[in-house]
Design an enzyme around this catalytic site. Structure first.
Site, PDB file in Angstrom:
ATOM      1  N   GLY A 159       0.837  -1.211   0.000  1.00 55.30           N
ATOM      2  CA  GLY A 159       0.000   0.000   0.000  1.00 55.30           C
ATOM      3  C   GLY A 159       0.860   1.244   0.000  1.00 55.30           C
ATOM      4  O   GLY A 159       0.444   2.303   0.410  1.00 55.30           O
ATOM      5  N   GLY A 161       2.717   2.506  -2.780  1.00 60.01           N
ATOM      6  CA  GLY A 161       3.047   3.205  -4.024  1.00 60.01           C
ATOM      7  C   GLY A 161       4.362   2.769  -4.628  1.00 60.01           C
ATOM      8  O   GLY A 161       4.856   3.377  -5.565  1.00 60.01           O
ATOM      9  N   ASP A 209       3.967  -0.907 -13.484  1.00 62.17           N
ATOM     10  CA  ASP A 209       4.652  -1.542 -12.348  1.00 62.17           C
ATOM     11  C   ASP A 209       5.303  -2.840 -12.763  1.00 62.17           C
ATOM     12  O   ASP A 209       6.450  -3.116 -12.429  1.00 62.17           O
ATOM     13  CB  ASP A 209       3.640  -1.849 -11.239  1.00 62.17           C
ATOM     14  CG  ASP A 209       2.935  -0.606 -10.789  1.00 62.17           C
ATOM     15  OD1 ASP A 209       1.987  -0.723 -10.016  1.00 62.17           O
ATOM     16  OD2 ASP A 209       3.327   0.481 -11.231  1.00 62.17           O
TER      17      ASP A 209
HETATM   18  P1  NG1 Z   1       0.941   1.510  -7.456  1.00 59.90           P
HETATM   19  O1  NG1 Z   1       0.248   2.505  -6.581  1.00 59.90           O
HETATM   20  O2  NG1 Z   1       2.428   1.520  -7.266  1.00 59.90           O
HETATM   21  O3  NG1 Z   1       0.356   0.118  -7.307  1.00 59.90           O
HETATM   22  C1  NG1 Z   1      -0.611   2.159  -9.547  1.00 59.90           C
HETATM   23  C2  NG1 Z   1      -0.858   1.276 -10.779  1.00 59.90           C
HETATM   24  C3  NG1 Z   1       0.049   1.646 -11.948  1.00 59.90           C
HETATM   25  C4  NG1 Z   1      -0.049   3.138 -12.256  1.00 59.90           C
HETATM   26  C5  NG1 Z   1       0.167   3.938 -10.965  1.00 59.90           C
HETATM   27  C6  NG1 Z   1      -0.068   5.416 -11.215  1.00 59.90           C
HETATM   28  C7  NG1 Z   1      -1.510  -0.879  -9.844  1.00 59.90           C
HETATM   29  C8  NG1 Z   1      -1.128  -2.303  -9.600  1.00 59.90           C
HETATM   30  N1  NG1 Z   1      -0.567  -0.121 -10.401  1.00 59.90           N
HETATM   31  O4  NG1 Z   1       0.700   1.926  -9.033  1.00 59.90           O
HETATM   32  O5  NG1 Z   1      -0.373   0.885 -13.095  1.00 59.90           O
HETATM   33  O6  NG1 Z   1      -1.293   3.424 -12.852  1.00 59.90           O
HETATM   34  O7  NG1 Z   1      -0.728   3.538  -9.918  1.00 59.90           O
HETATM   35  O8  NG1 Z   1       0.825   5.893 -12.172  1.00 59.90           O
HETATM   36  O9  NG1 Z   1      -2.588  -0.451  -9.542  1.00 59.90           O
HETATM   37 MG    MG Z   2       0.400  -1.973  -6.379  1.00 54.89          MG
END
Ligand code: NG1
Ligand code: MG
Length: 514
Positions: A159, A161, A209
């Site tokens: 959670g 980022g 990611d």
């Molecule tokens: P995080 O918050 O690191 O999981 C999410 C999305 C990415 C991208 C970013 C915003 C998931 C698994 N990944 O990243 O694809 O959209 O937010 O740039 O939800």
């Molecule tokens: Mg994620």
């Protein structure tokens, strides 16, 4: 391009991280043996990532610029003896937080995942499911994975980022492929597998990611593109004086996307998709928007390419020069400003009236698989953010590939772009939070050149471009004015975890034990 096999931890981690990692891997392998009574056969691992610039545009299929971090998800595996052919035992080094599970892989292969419950092994099941489906297709026959014993240890803060979820799904897919004898795992195949798996667990995510987790090469940033298909190039950071460093700082505001998705992440995906469909209608594009790999099948990039193909006779926009692409994006910023005037957002009936569809059709097409909760959709703001952010990524990459001779000017140029991204995330895309804004302000006043949230936002992590000689001052400012203020009894260990100087790490790897 295949996933490399490591022969030692020196192939995986930056030199200064190897001693700590060696102790950690010893613990995981000892725990494996203690739990299953035999040694692991191999270890698969995939890192988390920090996104340097290009936020919330990967699901609109625009290029992004992440880099892998050292923190990763490690999975020690031994294939089960043939008599227990399809049994899986999965455990975690943090056994109290992540209880051990055992399950039979169904003989017809389909693995059920209940995305409504936050069961930690769902990420394993979704990876196993993804591999099963891919190998069924590839081998053209029923495929059931071998059974395996698994011991996990994830060090990417969840959670936060930094893509803990993607590191888990990429590692799982790699481990299952390796356990089933796939010795040459194609990186693109692995990445696409992990993207599909991630969506099984309820978040309608883009592909940034997983791309960063799989493709990264130590010492470089990654420039990831999604059109015409998933691709990447590695970008070296030029050596400058003062040397530039990226520092990540946790807000410790939990940003659990599974809980907030219907009003946050998944809602943004719907708003961007509806903006694309709405603009296509406003400009009377003859063609339907092309079906693409975006979560809901059509994207702002699809609108972008179709608009210029139809309005300016561009034959194939993937061959457009960077300068022309920049001009196109500047044009789109102006069009979004002129033709999406409603600051207060658009209701379903506003959108249906223009598209000539019923609300049921609209809900069914765009909001059924991943439900969202909103009365108004801020098409204007989301489109403006996406087009301006895509422009910032291009400018950032141009600076990296042709740095001005003056190091200070170079760092200022990169930092200014990152600060603009933060402003757009906060004010236009509305995915920041007061704590992230505070971390950014404190860092800038202590000497950071650029500060912004990283990942989905709404909490989680921030990333800062800091000249090396200012890192201590920035850390000090955060410690005194953020961490110790908000968490007076914070431990030094927690402080260590909160702020990390991120060096670009390597992507997915397998290390054979025997
Ligand atoms: P995080 O918050 O690191 O999981 C999410 C999305 C990415 C991208 C970013 C915003 C998931 C698994 N990944 O990243 O694809 O959209 O937010 O740039 O939800
Ligand atoms: Mg994620």
């Amino acid at each position: 391009m295949e996933v490399p096999t490591a022969t030692s931890l020196h192939d995986i981690y930056p030199e200064d991280a190897v001693p700590v990692q060696a102790k950690r891997w010893e613990r995981i392998l000892a725990k494996f043996k203690e739990t299953y009574g035999r040694p692991a056969g191999f270890v698969a691992r995939s890192p988390g990532r920090v996104n340097i610039i290009g936020e919330h545009i990967d699901y609109s299929l625009y290029e992004v610029l992440p880099m892998a971090i050292t923190a990763d998800f490690v999975m020690a595996v031994a294939v089960r003896p043939s008599e227990e052919k399809h049994r899986v035992r999965i455990a975690n080094v943090q056994s109290e937080k992540f209880p051990s599970r055992e399950f039979e892989i169904p003989s017809e292969g389909t693995i059920d995942i209940d995305a409504s419950e936050h069961e930690w092994t769902n990420y394993f099941r979704s990876g196993l499911k993804g591999v099963t489906e891919m190998l069924c297709k590839k081998q053209g026959k029923q495929f059931v994975s071998v059974g395996m014993d698994v011991m996990c240890d994830g060090t990417v803060p969840s959670g936060g980022g930094l893509s803990s979820s993607a590191s888990f799904t990429c590692t799982t897919a790699l481990a299952v492929l390796t356990a089933n004898g796939e010795t040459k795992v194609d990186k693109k195949e692995l990445c696409e597998l992990a993207i599909v798996s991630e969506r099984e667990v309820g978040v309608n995510s883009g592909g940034m990611d997983q791309a960063a987790s799989v493709f990264s090469l130590r010492g470089s940033a990654l420039y990831v593109s999604f059109k015409p298909s998933l691709n990447y190039t590695t970008l070296e950071f030029p050596h400058t004086d003062p040397e530039l460093t990226f520092v990540t700082a946790q807000s410790f505001v939990a940003a659990d996307k599974h809980v907030t998705a219907p009003v946050c992440y998944n809602l943004r995906v719907v708003e961007c998709t509806l903006a694309a469909v709405f603009l296509a209608k406003v400009f009377g594009l003859k063609q339907e928007l092309p079906q693409d790999s975006s979560p809901l099948g059509v994207s702002l990039r699809g609108f972008h390419d179709t608009y210029f193909e139809e309005k300016q006779g561009v034959s194939d926009n993937t061959k457009t020069s960077v300068a022309d692409f920049e001009d196109q994006l500047n044009k789109l910023v102006q069009l979004a400003g002129d033709y999406l005037p409603q600051e207060e957002g658009y209701t379903r009936s506003d959108i249906c009236a223009l598209l000539g569809v019923s609300e049921d059709e609209l809900n069914q097409r765009y909001m059924s698989k991943f439900p969202v909760r909103a009365d108004r959709f801020k098409l204007r703001q989301r489109a403006l953010h996406v087009f301006t952010e895509a422009l910032r990524v291009i400018k950032f990459r141009q600076l990296l590939s042709a740095p001005p001779p003056d190091g200070k000017e170079f760092i200022k140029g990169l930092g200014d772009l990152m600060n603009e991204t933060q402003t757009s995330c906060r004010d236009i895309y509305d995915c920041s939070c007061p704590e992230l804004d505070e971390l950014c302000n404190l860092a800038r006043s202590a000497g950071a050149a650029g500060s912004r949230l990283t990942g989905a936002g709404w909490g989680g992590c921030s990333v800062h471009l800091v000249p090396k000689d200012k890192v201590e001052a920035v850390k000090q400012a955060w410690e005194e004015k953020y961490y110790k203020k908000k968490f007076p009894d914070i431990t030094n260990e927690k402080l260590e975890e909160a702020v990390v100087v991120s060096k670009p790490g390597s992507g997915s790897m397998v290390l054979k034990i025997v």
